[in-house]
Structures are given as C-alpha cells and as structure tokens.
Scaffold this active site. Structure first.
Site, PDB file in Angstrom:
ATOM      1  N   GLU A 215      26.574 -23.245  44.946  1.00 21.18           N
ATOM      2  CA  GLU A 215      27.495 -23.364  46.068  1.00 21.18           C
ATOM      3  C   GLU A 215      27.569 -24.840  46.441  1.00 21.18           C
ATOM      4  O   GLU A 215      26.643 -25.379  47.055  1.00 21.18           O
ATOM      5  CB  GLU A 215      27.017 -22.507  47.250  1.00 21.18           C
ATOM      6  CG  GLU A 215      26.967 -21.024  46.957  1.00 21.18           C
ATOM      7  CD  GLU A 215      28.325 -20.425  46.646  1.00 21.18           C
ATOM      8  OE1 GLU A 215      29.356 -21.040  47.025  1.00 21.18           O
ATOM      9  OE2 GLU A 215      28.378 -19.363  46.006  1.00 21.18           O
ATOM     10  N   CYS A 249      30.645 -27.742  54.581  1.00 15.84           N
ATOM     11  CA  CYS A 249      31.212 -27.806  53.232  1.00 15.84           C
ATOM     12  C   CYS A 249      32.642 -27.293  53.165  1.00 15.84           C
ATOM     13  O   CYS A 249      33.377 -27.616  52.230  1.00 15.84           O
ATOM     14  CB  CYS A 249      30.325 -27.035  52.250  1.00 15.84           C
ATOM     15  SG  CYS A 249      30.127 -25.290  52.654  1.00 15.84           S
TER      16      CYS A 249
END
Length: 465
Positions: A215, A249
């Site tokens: 991720e 993010c």
C-alpha cells in the site's frame, strides 16, 4: 541488533506457524473473539492512544478519533457481522462423462503474517490490516513505524499484554529491524509506506518467495472542471488536503483548475484555510505537525519551488508548516514529479480538459483520483483516463473509511487491496477439496493414444472437464 533479538525474531514466524497448524485452524467464533479483544484494547486505552498520536503528530482529538479510532471500530464491527458468511465453504457437484465430481472451496489462512505499519496514521494503518489477517485466521507479527515512537511503544505494551506471542506480537525497532523481518520466513507480508521502501520490501520478500501486499502512495490528482467550482467543493478539498497536516496517502496532491475559475478558486482556498485554522495556524488546536525532521526538510524544499499564494511559514523547532498554496511552478520541477505528502497544495490552471489529460501531468496510477464537475462527459473521460482503483467524484477521502470499499493501489501506488471483505480475501487463499466418484472408467484416456481417440476427444471435450 543483539544476537538474542535476532534469534527471537527469526523464530517468531516459525513459532506462530507451528502453533497455528498444530492446534487446528481457529473457528469463526475464535476469530471473532480475538477481534473483540482487539476492540476492547482500543476502547480501554483510547485516552492513552490519543495522547500518543498527539505526541507523534500533533493530531487534534477530533482528527485522531475520526481517522484512527472510528474507522477501526467500524471495521471490526463490520467484519464480525459478516465473517460467518465470508468463511462459509462453497460446494458444488458436476456430472461429467464417466464420473461425478464434488468441489468444495474454502478460504484458508496463510499462516504467519508480517504487517509493517506507517507513521502518518500509526494506529489505523497498523491495525487495519491486522483486522483482516485475524479474520482470515492468521497469526500476526506487527512492526509499527519508528517515526511514531509513542504510538509504537504503546501498541507494543498493550498488544503484547493482551495476546500471546503465538497469536499476535508487536515488534518495535528501526529500519534494520524491518529489513531483518522482511528477510524472514513469513507466509505473507503487508507493507504500508513509500514507494522506494516498498520496492526494497518486495525485493527482500522475493528472495523467500513470500507474497507481498504493498500500500503505497502517489500524486493523487484533483481536478476542478469549468462546472465544478463551489464554496462547498473548495472546503472539501481544503479539508482533505490539510487533514493530518497533509500527511495522508489519499490526500489531493495537486489541484488542476479550469482557467475560467482559477482566480476565484485561489481566493476561496485562502478563505477556507483561514476559516479552518485562522490567521495563526501554528496556534490552532485543530492543526497537526510534520512527523520528523527529514520529512520537514523535504516538504519545505518542495514548497520553495513555487510562488506561495497562501501560508508559506514554517518552524523547524516545532515541525510546523503552515497550510500553504503555491502556484507558478517550473515545468519538470520536483514538486510536480514527487508525492508531496505535506501541507503544500500546488494549483495549476488548464484551459482544455483533453489537453490536460494528454499532458502527462496527471499520474494515471495514483492511489486515487478526484474530480469536481457537473459535466457527465468530463467525469466519464476522467474515469476512463485514470487507472487508479478508486475514482472519487465531488468528494475526497471519505471512500477510504468505508469497509464496503476495497482500498488499494495499482502500479506505482502499490498492489493488493484490503478493508472489509477485501481484507479477508487478501489474507487468505482458496483451498479446494476435489473428489471424483467414477461410474465409468474410460480406457481411451490412457496411453497408447490413437488418432481416432483424438478425433473423439475433440467432439466430446466439453463433457469431459
């Protein structure tokens, strides 16, 4: 690293794997019990975790609870509610020429899973994958980020007190510890962090043939089309960009604005920032801080590559960077190439939507893509252009909090997905029990073969398999 620490870490996955498969796979009830234990740890230590998050990142209480606690609690509730259905074996029977086949498929845990957390959401991004891992029946070793030391230490204390080493164990340490762990014999590695570190994790895991879920991040584009401007839209973008001081993010990385609304967008951006954080954001109780010195230096350097239209102040001693808007960046500059991951919002005007998409200024495989528009064709064109797993229209951030939506990247933003059922599937593999009951043995399938039998095979092949 001391030899006794190395020996302990090296033995961890072996110990967890042997205990898991020797004692029998945990039942649905046992997995739900462990998830309830995890939930209890969160609730019982909420105050301590809130203090740790403030110590590490200056997180306001509201942000800490909404973005760290609430999503974890909701995830556990959702998984516990649906785990029985997800875990249920799927059986089917098929009549073939010469035999009846019975196929039974069931999800099976990998074994011992390594989870490496990130510092920007050091509680949520560390425990969210653990929820999926536990739900699938795995044992876990968790390595929190050393850049959020207060949260990491608290996780180690409360988790290792609650769970046995064979079930779940938290290991603290620096990059050397993480490197040693990724070189060990885990059955699956889950990593959240930068693309550069993610590549190293994948390289280390490949040496052990260990599957990896990455991720990562990316330059999430946010486009305001000619019909997309509103004060509500700007507030949404400002909130999503400067949440956690920009260290998210899936935050809008760069804002692309149609030329016709460019100036009023800049004006409204400033107005929203002032409304949220005041004219002295360093004194605001609702604004966080940069996590560590190296990242502070990086963000300040990137900010200097454009003209500051709002904000721009910073204080290294307190790791403070004001919510900032910059314009007039030079083509090819780092701020247009690298993920900013901080409270600096570049704003770039465009005059033609098709030209913007073909200019390569937009990272097509970013973690997510945002567009604010009322133009249906424009929205569809953006959705087709982007390769991100998630495209969000007229809102930011919220999709990542839902256990109903798989969260993950593609290409430079990573691979693999989790949250909800996607997490259960990510941390398990399908194990098949195949049984055949013959009522007729066909000798023609055995050697020696004949040309005539091949002709027959071509005619009846759909009934054979």
């Amino acid at each position: 690293m001391p030899e006794d620490d190395r020996a302990f870490l090296e033995a961890l996955p072996v110990k967890q794997r042997e205990d898991l498969f020797s004692s029998g796979l945990p039942s649905k009830e046992a997995r739900i019990k462990r998830l309830h234990q995890l939930k209890s740890v969160l609730l019982e230590n909420e105050g301590a975790f809130m203090e740790a998050l403030h110590s590490d990142l200056g997180k306001p209480a509201f942000e800490a609870f909404s973005s760290e606690f609430a999503v974890l609690l909701n995830e556990i509730d959702h998984v516990c509610k649906h785990l029985g259905k997800w875990s249920r074996p799927v059986s089917s029977h098929h009549l073939k020429m010469g035999y009846v086949e019975r196929v039974k498929r069931k999800r099976h845990p990998y074994g011992s899973v390594l989870i490496i957390g990130s510092w920007n959401y050091p509680l949520q991004l560390t425990l969210m994958p653990a929820i999926g891992a536990i739900a699938a029946g795995n044992r876990c070793v968790i390595k929190p980020s050393e850049h959020a030391p207060a949260t990491a230490q608290l996780l180690k204390e409360v988790m290792n007190h609650t769970f046995s080493t064979e079930q779940l164990h938290v290991v603290t340490g620096d990059a050397q510890t993480a490197h040693f762990l990724t070189s060990s014999s885990f059955d699956l590695i889950f990593f959240t962090g930068s693309g550069q570190t993610g590549k190293r994790v994948a390289e280390q895991a490949a040496k052990q043939l260990t599957p990896v879920i990455l991720e990562l991040g990316g330059k999430n584009p946010c486009v305001i089309g000619e019909t997309g401007f509103s004060k509500a839209a700007i507030r949404e973008i400002v909130w999503g960009k400067f949440l956690n001081a920009g260290q998210t993010c899936i935050a809008p990385d760069t804002l692309f604005v149609h030329q016709s609304i460019y100036e009023k967008t800049l004006t409204e951006l400033s107005a929203s920032i002032l409304a949220f954080y005041g004219d002295r954001p360093q004194e605001s109780r609702d604004y966080g801080r940069i996590c560590h010195d190296a990242h502070f230096e990086k963000v300040v350097k990137l900010m200097g590559q454009g003209k500051v239209r709002h904000g721009g102040t910073h204080d290294r001693n307190h790791l403070f960077i004001a919510p900032s808007v910059v314009t007039d960046m030079e083509p090819g500059s780092s701020i247009l190439q690298e993920e900013i991951f901080g409270p600096v919002l570049p704003v770039i005007p465009f005059s033609d939507f098709d030209t913007l998409l073909s200019s390569r200024m937009i990272q097509r495989d970013a973690l997510t893509g945002y567009i604010f528009s009322k133009n249906r064709d424009e929205i569809l064109l953006f959705q087709e252009h982007m390769q991100s797993p998630t495209i969000s229209v007229n809102q930011v951030i919220h999709h990542a909090a839902s256990p109903l939506i798989a969260f993950g990247g593609k290409g430079r933003s990573g691979y693999g997905a989790y949250h909800g059922k996607a997490g259960f599937l990510a941390f398990s593999y399908e194990k098949t029990d195949f049984r055949a009951y013959h009522y007729l043995h066909l000798q023609q399938k055995y050697p020696p073969y004949s040309d005539q039998n091949l002709k027959v095979l071509k005619k009846i092949r759909k009934w054979l398999f």
